[in-house]
Enzyme design. Sequence first.
Site, PDB file in Angstrom:
ATOM      1  N   ILE A 184       0.849  -1.198   0.000  1.00 38.55           N
ATOM      2  CA  ILE A 184       0.000   0.000   0.000  1.00 38.55           C
ATOM      3  C   ILE A 184       0.883   1.246   0.000  1.00 38.55           C
ATOM      4  CG2 ILE A 184      -1.939   1.184   1.130  1.00 38.55           C
ATOM      5  CD1 ILE A 184      -2.579  -1.500   2.525  1.00 38.55           C
TER       6      ILE A 184
ATOM      7  N   LEU B 230      13.003  -2.789   4.721  1.00 33.45           N
ATOM      8  CA  LEU B 230      12.985  -3.811   3.663  1.00 33.45           C
ATOM      9  C   LEU B 230      12.777  -5.215   4.227  1.00 33.45           C
ATOM     10  CD1 LEU B 230      15.837  -2.491   1.295  1.00 33.45           C
ATOM     11  CD2 LEU B 230      13.387  -2.020   1.171  1.00 33.45           C
TER      12      LEU B 230
ATOM     13  N   LYS C 296       2.227  -7.811   9.195  1.00 36.85           N
ATOM     14  CA  LYS C 296       0.790  -7.884   8.912  1.00 36.85           C
ATOM     15  C   LYS C 296       0.204  -9.279   8.677  1.00 36.85           C
ATOM     16  CE  LYS C 296       1.336  -7.375   3.964  1.00 36.85           C
ATOM     17  NZ  LYS C 296       0.958  -6.761   2.715  1.00 36.85           N
TER      18      LYS C 296
ATOM     19  N   ASN D 224       7.503  -4.977  16.870  1.00 32.00           N
ATOM     20  CA  ASN D 224       7.538  -4.263  15.581  1.00 32.00           C
ATOM     21  C   ASN D 224       6.440  -3.217  15.475  1.00 32.00           C
ATOM     22  OD1 ASN D 224       9.660  -5.730  14.701  1.00 32.00           O
ATOM     23  ND2 ASN D 224       8.524  -6.971  13.226  1.00 32.00           N
TER      24      ASN D 224
ATOM     25  N   SER E 128      -7.037  -1.013  10.431  1.00 32.76           N
ATOM     26  CA  SER E 128      -7.691  -2.095   9.701  1.00 32.76           C
ATOM     27  C   SER E 128      -9.099  -2.297  10.202  1.00 32.76           C
ATOM     28  CB  SER E 128      -6.882  -3.371   9.927  1.00 32.76           C
ATOM     29  OG  SER E 128      -7.600  -4.500   9.528  1.00 32.76           O
TER      30      SER E 128
ATOM     31  N   TYR F 126      -1.860  -9.583  15.816  1.00 32.27           N
ATOM     32  CA  TYR F 126      -1.811  -8.557  14.763  1.00 32.27           C
ATOM     33  C   TYR F 126      -2.964  -7.561  14.949  1.00 32.27           C
ATOM     34  CZ  TYR F 126      -3.184  -6.396  10.388  1.00 32.27           C
ATOM     35  OH  TYR F 126      -3.616  -5.485   9.457  1.00 32.27           O
TER      36      TYR F 126
ATOM     37  N   LYS G 178      -3.142  -3.303  16.100  1.00 30.01           N
ATOM     38  CA  LYS G 178      -3.831  -2.183  15.442  1.00 30.01           C
ATOM     39  C   LYS G 178      -4.694  -1.431  16.469  1.00 30.01           C
ATOM     40  CE  LYS G 178      -2.125  -2.583  11.357  1.00 30.01           C
ATOM     41  NZ  LYS G 178      -1.125  -1.614  10.919  1.00 30.01           N
TER      42      LYS G 178
ATOM     43  N   VAL H 126     -10.642 -22.785  -0.998  1.00 28.86           N
ATOM     44  CA  VAL H 126     -11.673 -21.848  -0.548  1.00 28.86           C
ATOM     45  C   VAL H 126     -12.060 -22.272   0.868  1.00 28.86           C
ATOM     46  CG1 VAL H 126     -14.031 -21.035  -0.906  1.00 28.86           C
ATOM     47  CG2 VAL H 126     -12.507 -21.366  -2.871  1.00 28.86           C
TER      48      VAL H 126
ATOM     49  N   ARG I 160     -11.218 -21.470   7.806  1.00 32.30           N
ATOM     50  CA  ARG I 160      -9.920 -21.073   8.345  1.00 32.30           C
ATOM     51  C   ARG I 160     -10.151 -20.485   9.732  1.00 32.30           C
ATOM     52  NH1 ARG I 160      -6.303 -16.708   5.084  1.00 32.30           N
ATOM     53  NH2 ARG I 160      -7.954 -15.307   5.742  1.00 32.30           N
TER      54      ARG I 160
HETATM   55  C1  UD1 Z   1      -7.496 -10.197   7.429  1.00 38.57           C
HETATM   56  C2  UD1 Z   1      -8.007  -9.012   8.199  1.00 38.57           C
HETATM   57  C3  UD1 Z   1      -7.353  -7.759   7.745  1.00 38.57           C
HETATM   58  C4  UD1 Z   1      -5.872  -7.893   7.766  1.00 38.57           C
HETATM   59  C5  UD1 Z   1      -5.479  -9.043   6.877  1.00 38.57           C
HETATM   60  C6  UD1 Z   1      -3.983  -9.210   6.907  1.00 38.57           C
HETATM   61  C7  UD1 Z   1     -10.333  -9.167   8.909  1.00 38.57           C
HETATM   62  C8  UD1 Z   1     -11.756  -8.954   8.529  1.00 38.57           C
HETATM   63  N1  UD1 Z   1      -9.429  -8.866   7.991  1.00 38.57           N
HETATM   64  O1  UD1 Z   1      -8.006 -10.104   6.143  1.00 38.57           O
HETATM   65  O2  UD1 Z   1      -7.707  -6.702   8.594  1.00 38.57           O
HETATM   66  O3  UD1 Z   1      -5.267  -6.707   7.342  1.00 38.57           O
HETATM   67  O4  UD1 Z   1      -6.092 -10.217   7.364  1.00 38.57           O
HETATM   68  O5  UD1 Z   1      -3.597 -10.328   6.184  1.00 38.57           O
HETATM   69  O6  UD1 Z   1     -10.001  -9.582   9.984  1.00 38.57           O
HETATM   70  N2  UD1 Z   1      -9.437 -17.069   1.490  1.00 38.57           N
HETATM   71  C9  UD1 Z   1      -9.584 -18.311   0.877  1.00 38.57           C
HETATM   72  N3  UD1 Z   1      -8.470 -18.940   0.424  1.00 38.57           N
HETATM   73  C10 UD1 Z   1      -7.216 -18.414   0.560  1.00 38.57           C
HETATM   74  C11 UD1 Z   1      -7.071 -17.156   1.176  1.00 38.57           C
HETATM   75  C12 UD1 Z   1      -8.207 -16.515   1.640  1.00 38.57           C
HETATM   76  O7  UD1 Z   1     -10.695 -18.814   0.740  1.00 38.57           O
HETATM   77  O8  UD1 Z   1      -6.223 -19.067   0.137  1.00 38.57           O
HETATM   78  C13 UD1 Z   1     -10.629 -16.349   1.957  1.00 38.57           C
HETATM   79  C14 UD1 Z   1     -10.636 -16.098   3.443  1.00 38.57           C
HETATM   80  O9  UD1 Z   1     -11.251 -17.157   4.109  1.00 38.57           O
HETATM   81  C15 UD1 Z   1     -11.443 -14.810   3.518  1.00 38.57           C
HETATM   82  C16 UD1 Z   1     -11.138 -14.091   2.211  1.00 38.57           C
HETATM   83  O10 UD1 Z   1     -10.606 -15.080   1.341  1.00 38.57           O
HETATM   84  O11 UD1 Z   1     -12.801 -15.112   3.540  1.00 38.57           O
HETATM   85  C17 UD1 Z   1     -10.137 -12.979   2.371  1.00 38.57           C
HETATM   86  O12 UD1 Z   1      -9.008 -13.480   3.062  1.00 38.57           O
HETATM   87  P1  UD1 Z   1      -7.670 -12.625   3.222  1.00 38.57           P
HETATM   88  O13 UD1 Z   1      -7.248 -12.096   1.902  1.00 38.57           O
HETATM   89  O14 UD1 Z   1      -6.698 -13.471   3.984  1.00 38.57           O
HETATM   90  O15 UD1 Z   1      -8.098 -11.368   4.075  1.00 38.57           O
HETATM   91  P2  UD1 Z   1      -8.851 -11.280   5.503  1.00 38.57           P
HETATM   92  O16 UD1 Z   1      -8.702 -12.529   6.270  1.00 38.57           O
HETATM   93  O17 UD1 Z   1     -10.198 -10.740   5.253  1.00 38.57           O
END
Ligand code: UD1
Length: 343
Positions: free
Chosen positions: A13, A34, A86, A101, A126, A153, A157, A221, A299
Amino acid sequence: MARILVTGGTGYIGSHTVVELMQHGHEVVIVDNLSNSNKEMLDGIAAVVGKRPDFEQVDCNDISAMCDVMNHYTDIEAVIHFAASKAVGESVEQPLMYYRNNLMSLVTLLEQMKAHNVHNIVFSSSCTVYGQPSSEHLPVDEKAPIQVALSPYGNTKQINEEIIRDEAYANAALHATILRYFNPIGAHPTAMIGELPNGVPNNLLPFVTQTAAGVRRQLKVYGDDYNTPDGSCIRDYIYVVDLAKAHVKAVERMLSGKTEEQVEVFNLGTGRGLSVLEILRTFIQVTGVDVPYEIVGRREGDIEQVWAKPDKANNVLGWKADTPIEDVLLSAWNWEKKLRGIE
Ligand code: UD1
């Protein structure tokens, strides 16, 4: 035009924000250790903007090095603080590293800002601070209750936000803007900068693009038995370039003295929730590339559904995330193709 210190400016970002700041005529100095980014991102920024930002390879926890930076760049008017660890899972395994950190860096930065008469900070927070909002708080506005963090984490925040509030209370000169991001995705339309995940991606979009590129065999998924229309989790996916532009608005608002409160908070999202399966289907449709996937169990720690009510940012900052999701997903794919040398 102002000089802005951007910590974590070579990160995902951060780099997009540096581009937007420079394109708005601001001078930037990046501070980054880095630890989770690459110096080559500076070349990408220069390729987009036509000019290199100043760069200092410094850890924000390093008090004397941060003091040196502030002594060297005497014209800094505002700080945007992105630098942080993060990864949610990693934070559960190494909480002390996360507390060191993410907390000490902010404390050091605020101390140095005060010592060098820099009074404006924009902080990367976040939507994780809201946890799973109850149904009456969906979509989530800034008044929704903060809930107990689900990971170290997330806790960093929340504590960071408290540190900023406490310091602002004690130090009337300090102005802070806390930006609570929903799920940033995509890459710059030039494909010169984008996300560089370290190892196996945890986040959805990098995993999708790497699977499409054949780097990963199959996307997992995480769950299709949630209480959502298609059973998969819902998030508010926001284009990283739109998000970057919000930082320019936030900084310029502070510098022009237009802020109404000493600490202002904004939710940055699109206002639209999309499910994992919707993202997947749209990605396959716009790129024409197949993404093998299987449905697996939930997850741990995942939130079922969350999306933003971005009205305050729309009305007060005069900012809106309006890039169509199709364009956003294509930008992510174009970046992955460039990284892998595809086409
Ligand atoms: C979470 C936090 C966010 C944080 C981020 C850091 C929440 C709502 N969000 O994001 O604040 O900055 O972590 O990493 O707490 N998914 C799959 N398969 C995958 C990966 C992800 O199905 O291989 C799904 C997850 O179950 C989720 C969605 O995709 O439903 C988004 O996941 P992800 O990109 O990891 O972000 P958050 O968990 O929402």
